[in-house]
Design an enzyme around this catalytic site. Structure first.
Site, PDB file in Angstrom:
ATOM      1  N   ALA A   1     -40.411 -36.336   4.662  1.00 29.29           N
ATOM      2  CA  ALA A   1     -40.482 -37.505   3.767  1.00 29.29           C
ATOM      3  C   ALA A   1     -40.888 -38.765   4.527  1.00 29.29           C
ATOM      4  O   ALA A   1     -40.441 -38.956   5.672  1.00 29.29           O
ATOM      5  CB  ALA A   1     -39.151 -37.713   3.065  1.00 29.29           C
TER       6      ALA A   1
ATOM      7  N   GLY B   1     -46.363 -38.412   4.943  1.00 28.68           N
ATOM      8  CA  GLY B   1     -47.622 -38.803   5.563  1.00 28.68           C
ATOM      9  C   GLY B   1     -48.202 -37.764   6.504  1.00 28.68           C
ATOM     10  O   GLY B   1     -49.396 -37.432   6.431  1.00 28.68           O
ATOM     11  N   LYS B   2     -47.389 -37.224   7.390  1.00 28.74           N
ATOM     12  CA  LYS B   2     -47.891 -36.261   8.375  1.00 28.74           C
ATOM     13  C   LYS B   2     -48.236 -34.933   7.719  1.00 28.74           C
ATOM     14  O   LYS B   2     -49.239 -34.295   8.066  1.00 28.74           O
ATOM     15  CB  LYS B   2     -46.849 -36.056   9.476  1.00 28.74           C
TER      16      LYS B   2
ATOM     17  N   ASP C   1     -37.547 -31.554   3.379  1.00 26.63           N
ATOM     18  CA  ASP C   1     -36.622 -32.628   3.727  1.00 26.63           C
ATOM     19  C   ASP C   1     -35.265 -32.342   3.114  1.00 26.63           C
ATOM     20  O   ASP C   1     -35.101 -31.412   2.314  1.00 26.63           O
ATOM     21  CB  ASP C   1     -37.138 -34.004   3.341  1.00 26.63           C
TER      22      ASP C   1
ATOM     23  N   ASP D   1     -32.407 -28.223   4.713  1.00 24.32           N
ATOM     24  CA  ASP D   1     -31.761 -28.889   5.835  1.00 24.32           C
ATOM     25  C   ASP D   1     -32.367 -28.385   7.137  1.00 24.32           C
ATOM     26  O   ASP D   1     -32.228 -27.203   7.485  1.00 24.32           O
ATOM     27  CB  ASP D   1     -30.251 -28.598   5.790  1.00 24.32           C
TER      28      ASP D   1
ATOM     29  N   CYS E   1     -39.866 -42.159  16.174  1.00 23.66           N
ATOM     30  CA  CYS E   1     -40.357 -43.547  16.109  1.00 23.66           C
ATOM     31  C   CYS E   1     -39.428 -44.449  16.924  1.00 23.66           C
ATOM     32  O   CYS E   1     -39.000 -45.496  16.462  1.00 23.66           O
ATOM     33  CB  CYS E   1     -40.469 -44.031  14.668  1.00 23.66           C
TER      34      CYS E   1
END
Length: 459
Positions: free
Chosen positions: A264, A267-268, A290, A317, A388
């Site tokens: 979620a 994008g990837k 997700d 999960d 990130c």
């Protein structure tokens, strides 16, 4: 005639939701801007700037308030605390707003919120700050100086000082407080980069090519994304170039089966699905997973907007082994939960949520998910690990741990898959650490690990 909608009151309600009720800033602000989409662009811009700016500068603002108020910030009533914070941000960082307007509107807001008895206090503190801002004394050196000047918790600065020089840290912190255009990915299965630029410019959007990828652009000057026909048609998607590099380094080829274990908002996974289409013959599939139905619905909404049929979204999960997926995937994308210390510019409240114990828990969760994800990789397949954050404990140190525990994997050379501007940033043969302020993207880490021989699924 009194305005029915008061922008400062909206800002106050958003700050209360974030600082007192623990809501995430990007979610609350997105929902509020959607609710008040009918407001003028200028009014919505004010709400966004004051909310985000107050959060970005909150440690500095609290430092200033503590020098002018007899009641320290931590002892203030929550409504007054957040009202004063947003007012100080306007006084210090918004020259377009007259000081007298900030003071008088703040007093009116305090009265509207039921604090008429504190109108003199609010007025006195703000007028003192307006007169004395230039005389505020800041810490002059060390972690505390960086912490106050750039509103980053001191423990985070000290954590980074273990790994980075102060000039690098200051570059990152400066970048977090710098307004930047929106990074978008051109959906090459639907439109060429040249055609997308033409469409966007027809809609009054300013576009700038990103130097790292030919299909990445920086856009600005638009009102809201949903108002752009090109966005509604799925011609582009919002995605930072650091995240796009995951798709570039994945090596997805025709016919591959791809599993994205923490996908979620998608994008990837959607980037991988697009690459499958462009690779030819329409074969291959992406399974985007997700943890919650809410997150899976976000993925499905993006799948529908972009019209992709070779990707499915599943609620699963990532920390629980899925035996049915053992040895099934040519590529596994594991963009894992992390401290988010590389995206503090986009999610400024994360710096106040993070704590050392929480990071240690995240490291364990990352390892737990990696232990599950490794089993899904076919012999010869690739595991793409990304976060990130700019914290090596969640990045390279986890890679070292993984390789020691799983000798069937090795780091793959990624230099040839990167543009010339990024080749020198490869820290290990298969790892790249992107730093905000140093690179033109978010703080991000990517490692490409390849499976060398038969997996022992019972290990």
């Amino acid at each position: 005639m009194t305005k029915q909608i008061n922008e400062r009151e909206i800002v106050l309600s958003v700050l209360m939701e974030i600082t007192e009720n623990g809501q995430y800033s990007h979610i609350v602000l997105r929902d509020v801007l959607s609710k008040y989409q009918y407001l003028e662009k200028r009014e919505r811009a004010f709400i966004t700037r004051v909310t985000e700016g107050t959060l970005e500068h909150m440690i500095e603002i609290d430092y200033i308030l503590d020098q002018f108020s007899k009641v320290k910030v931590k002892k203030m009533k929550p409504v007054i605390r957040n009202l004063l914070r947003s007012a100080v941000y306007q006084l210090k960082y918004m020259d377009s707003v007259p000081d007298r307007a900030v003071c008088s509107e703040s007093v009116k807001l305090a009265v509207r919120k039921g604090f008429s008895g504190l109108r003199g206090y609010v007025n006195g503190v703000l007028r003192s700050i307006a007169r004395g801002l230039d005389e505020v004394k800041y810490p002059e050196e060390g972690a505390q100086a960086l912490s106050v000047r750039y509103s980053c918790p001191e423990w985070i600065v000290r954590l980074w000082q273990k790994y980075y020089e102060d000039d690098v840290i200051e570059a990152m912190l400066t970048d977090f407080q710098t307004e930047k255009p929106t990074a978008v990915r051109c959906c090459l299965n639907r439109v060429s980069p040249e055609e997308l630029v033409r469409r966007l410019e027809e809609e009054g959007v300013k576009t700038e090519a990103h130097p790292y990828l030919p299909y990445a652009f920086l856009i600005s000057g638009y009102d809201h994304l949903e108002g752009l026909q090109s966005f509604r048609e799925g011609l582009f998607t919002v995605q930072d170039v650091s995240s796009m590099l995951v798709g570039e380094l994945s090596g997805v080829k025709a016919g591959d089966y791809v599993i994205d274990v923490c996908a979620a908002p998608g994008g990837k996974a959607l980037h991988a699905a697009e690459k499958l289409l462009l690779a030819g013959n329409g074969s291959g599939h992406v399974e985007a997973r997700d943890l919650t139905e809410r997150k899976v619905e976000l993925i499905r909404a993006n799948i529908e907007r972009m019209g992709l049929e070779n990707v499915s979204a599943v609620c699963m999960d990532a920390s629980v082994p899925d035996e049915a997926s053992a040895g099934k995937a040519d590529v596994v994308i594991a963009d894992l939960p992390c401290s988010g210390l590389g995206v503090l510019g986009k999610k400024p409240d994360l710096r106040y949520r993070a704590d050392p114990e929480g990071i240690r828990s995240l490291i364990e969760l990352q390892r737990q998910i990696l232990n599950c994800a490794k089993a899904y990789v076919k012999p010869g397949g690739a595991l793409i690990y990304s976060t990130c954050t700019v914290n090596p404990e969640e990045n390279t140190e986890n890679v070292y741990w993984f390789l020691e525990e799983n000798p069937e994997f090795e780091l793959d050379d990624i230099r040839e898959k990167l543009c010339p501007e990024l080749k020198d940033s490869v820290t290990e043969k298969g790892c790249i650490q992107l730093l905000p302020g140093i690179h033109r993207c978010d703080g991000f880490f990517i490692a490409r690990l390849v499976h060398r021989f038969e997996n022992n699924y019972t290990k």
